[in-house]
Scaffold this motif. Structure first.
Motif, mmCIF file in Angstrom:
data_model
loop_
_atom_site.group_PDB
_atom_site.id
_atom_site.type_symbol
_atom_site.label_atom_id
_atom_site.label_comp_id
_atom_site.label_asym_id
_atom_site.label_seq_id
_atom_site.Cartn_x
_atom_site.Cartn_y
_atom_site.Cartn_z
ATOM 1 N N TYR A 17 0.886 -1.189 0.000
ATOM 2 C CA TYR A 17 0.000 0.000 0.000
ATOM 3 C C TYR A 17 0.910 1.221 0.000
ATOM 4 O O TYR A 17 1.657 1.448 0.943
ATOM 5 C CB TYR A 17 -0.869 -0.081 1.255
ATOM 6 N N LYS A 20 -2.552 7.248 -1.456
ATOM 7 C CA LYS A 20 -3.947 7.418 -1.043
ATOM 8 C C LYS A 20 -4.683 8.199 -2.110
ATOM 9 O O LYS A 20 -4.094 9.025 -2.806
ATOM 10 C CB LYS A 20 -4.018 8.214 0.260
ATOM 11 N N SER A 146 -5.098 3.850 10.590
ATOM 12 C CA SER A 146 -3.899 3.686 9.759
ATOM 13 C C SER A 146 -4.260 2.680 8.676
ATOM 14 O O SER A 146 -4.794 1.605 8.980
ATOM 15 C CB SER A 146 -2.745 3.157 10.617
ATOM 16 N N GLY A 147 -3.985 3.029 7.425
ATOM 17 C CA GLY A 147 -4.474 2.210 6.311
ATOM 18 C C GLY A 147 -4.181 0.731 6.469
ATOM 19 O O GLY A 147 -5.081 -0.121 6.421
ATOM 20 N N SER A 148 -2.903 0.405 6.672
ATOM 21 C CA SER A 148 -2.509 -1.010 6.671
ATOM 22 C C SER A 148 -3.121 -1.770 7.847
ATOM 23 O O SER A 148 -3.135 -3.004 7.839
ATOM 24 C CB SER A 148 -0.989 -1.128 6.702
ATOM 25 N N ARG A 151 -5.822 -4.591 7.440
ATOM 26 C CA ARG A 151 -5.477 -5.982 7.078
ATOM 27 C C ARG A 151 -5.242 -6.842 8.308
ATOM 28 O O ARG A 151 -5.312 -8.071 8.237
ATOM 29 C CB ARG A 151 -4.230 -5.974 6.175
ATOM 30 N N THR A 200 3.148 7.941 5.842
ATOM 31 C CA THR A 200 2.054 8.852 5.468
ATOM 32 C C THR A 200 2.585 9.984 4.589
ATOM 33 O O THR A 200 2.031 10.286 3.522
ATOM 34 C CB THR A 200 1.396 9.423 6.739
HETATM 35 C C1 2P0 Z 1 2.194 -1.602 3.532
HETATM 36 N N1 2P0 Z 1 3.299 0.513 4.210
HETATM 37 O O1 2P0 Z 1 1.406 -1.994 2.654
HETATM 38 C C2 2P0 Z 1 3.052 -0.417 3.169
HETATM 39 C C3 2P0 Z 1 4.404 -0.808 2.673
HETATM 40 C C4 2P0 Z 1 4.656 0.986 4.194
HETATM 41 C C5 2P0 Z 1 5.289 0.336 3.038
HETATM 42 O O2 2P0 Z 1 1.211 0.563 4.918
HETATM 43 O O3 2P0 Z 1 -0.882 6.845 6.467
HETATM 44 O O4 2P0 Z 1 1.272 3.342 8.305
HETATM 45 O O5 2P0 Z 1 -1.337 5.368 8.428
HETATM 46 O O6 2P0 Z 1 -2.422 4.914 6.220
HETATM 47 O O7 2P0 Z 1 -0.540 2.186 6.958
HETATM 48 C C6 2P0 Z 1 2.601 2.100 5.923
HETATM 49 O O8 2P0 Z 1 1.572 2.979 5.842
HETATM 50 O O9 2P0 Z 1 0.042 4.599 6.512
HETATM 51 C C7 2P0 Z 1 2.327 1.011 4.989
HETATM 52 P P1 2P0 Z 1 -1.224 5.470 6.931
HETATM 53 P P2 2P0 Z 1 0.528 3.205 7.015
HETATM 54 O O10 2P0 Z 1 2.308 -2.185 4.625
#
Ligand code: 2P0
Length: 334
Positions: A17, A20, A146-148, A151, A200
């Motif tokens: 991910y 956005k 937080s997006g991830s 999952r 982010t």
């Molecule tokens: C992931 N990362 O898919 C990717 C790979 C980092 C690199 O998800 O802004 O902390 O809180 O939604 O979820 C890191 O982003 O960002 C991330 P926000 P998040 O795991």
């Protein structure tokens, strides 16, 4: 005694991910991503009724809790407000976060925390983590933090479908059938510590400035399909190939951002080279890398001893963590 206790683990993306949709605050992604939930480093959240909302964090090693600084509160406030729109919750809640990993270790502790928070609020709202519709709602709540994190509600392999709707009601994680139970993940902690640019901020910069960004969006959706097909076929080598290619593509997008986002170090690249050398010798080993310097080697158990000996010789100071696929969010006894 808390009203509710729930826990969740970090997850590691095999197709990442990174980006956005405009608007930002709801963490709606531009592409699908696919991850594996880890068997370690769970964060537990306890909820108690309180006069007013309060977010407390304990140190990973244990010890007294401290209130979260105001500047870090907005994602927690967003999750609480959304939960209160759905469910009849107490007007004031104290949420205590008990991590087992320092955030600075770079293993997506925020994903574990917001997944556990969403799970705890879902249970407090009278819903159950064993009910798919409630779990879908919990995944959306976690995503707002937080997006991830969306999952980490599920165990094993998980796909976050990006969705299309502007209200985000179709952007949540879906569990994939349990396969490849012997997938092993070896984290090489080359450089513990906070990264210079947060995910982010980094993904906003890539979307705004990287010429590779449109290519990346297509790439992620294709990589998710390819990895999901490899899982269905129990085909570790194809999974590893696409996961490594996706990680390298992410870092190409980052390097092509302005100013460039350089997360890998020379030692990180030596690990990619080691995996290529081992593959040339017939040992299936692949590398993935998040927005930080610490690579994760995807392998099967017969490769573990060789990896430990090669990595121990290359980086005698670097801790090595052996991890496996693990469970999703859990309702914990009080
Ligand atoms: C992931 N990362 O898919 C990717 C790979 C980092 C690199 O998800 O802004 O902390 O809180 O939604 O979820 C890191 O982003 O960002 C991330 P926000 P998040 O795991």
């Amino acid at each position: 005694m808390p009203l509710v206790r729930a826990s969740a683990a970090p997850n590691l993306a095999l197709s990442k991910y990174w980006g956005k949709r405009p608007g930002g605050a709801a963490n709606l992604p531009v592409a699908d991503s696919l991850s594996v939930t880890l068997n370690a480093f769970r964060t537990t959240v306890e909820l108690r009724a309180a006069r007013q909302d309060l977010i407390l964090w304990a140190p990973a090693a244990g010890g007294p809790t401290a209130p979260l600084p105001d500047r870090l509160l907005p994602p927690y406030t967003r999750v609480l407000a959304a939960a209160r729109r759905d469910w009849d919750l107490p007007p004031g809640l104290e949420a205590t976060f008990l991590p087992t990993l320092e955030p600075a270790q770079g293993l997506a502790g925020s994903a574990a925390a917001f997944a556990a928070f969403a799970a705890a609020l879902t249970i407090l709202g009278g819903r159950s983590l064993s009910h798919p519709e409630d779990l879908r709602r919990a995944s959306i709540l976690a995503r707002l933090g937080s997006g991830s994190a969306c999952r980490s509600l599920h165990g094993g392999f998980v796909r976050w479908q990006r969705g299309e709707l502007s209200d985000g009601s179709d952007s949540f994680a879906i569990p994939l059938p349990p396969v490849l139970p012997d997938l092993a993940l070896l984290v090489v902690l080359l450089a513990p510590g906070r990264k210079a640019t947060s995910s982010t901020e980094g993904m906003l910069r890539s979307a705004a400035t990287s010429r590779l960004f449109p290519w990346w969006i297509d790439r992620c959706n294709q990589d998710c399909d390819a990895i999901q097909a490899a899982l269905q076929a129990n085909d570790f080598a194809t999974l590893g190939h696409h996961a490594e290619a996706n990680a390298l593509a992410l870092h190409a997008v980052c390097l092509a951002s302005t100013p460039p986002l350089l997360y890998a170090t020379p030692d990180t690249l030596r690990v990619f080279q080691l995996a290529a050398d081992l593959r040339a010798q017939g040992l299936p080993v692949y590398v993935t890398l998040d927005a930080g310097p610490n690579p994760v080697l995807l392998h099967l158990p017969p490769a573990r001893a060789r990896l430990h000996s090669e990595l121990g010789a290359l980086f005698p100071q670097a801790p090595l963590l052996d991890l496996w696929p693990g469970d999703g969010a859990r309702h914990e006894p009080r």
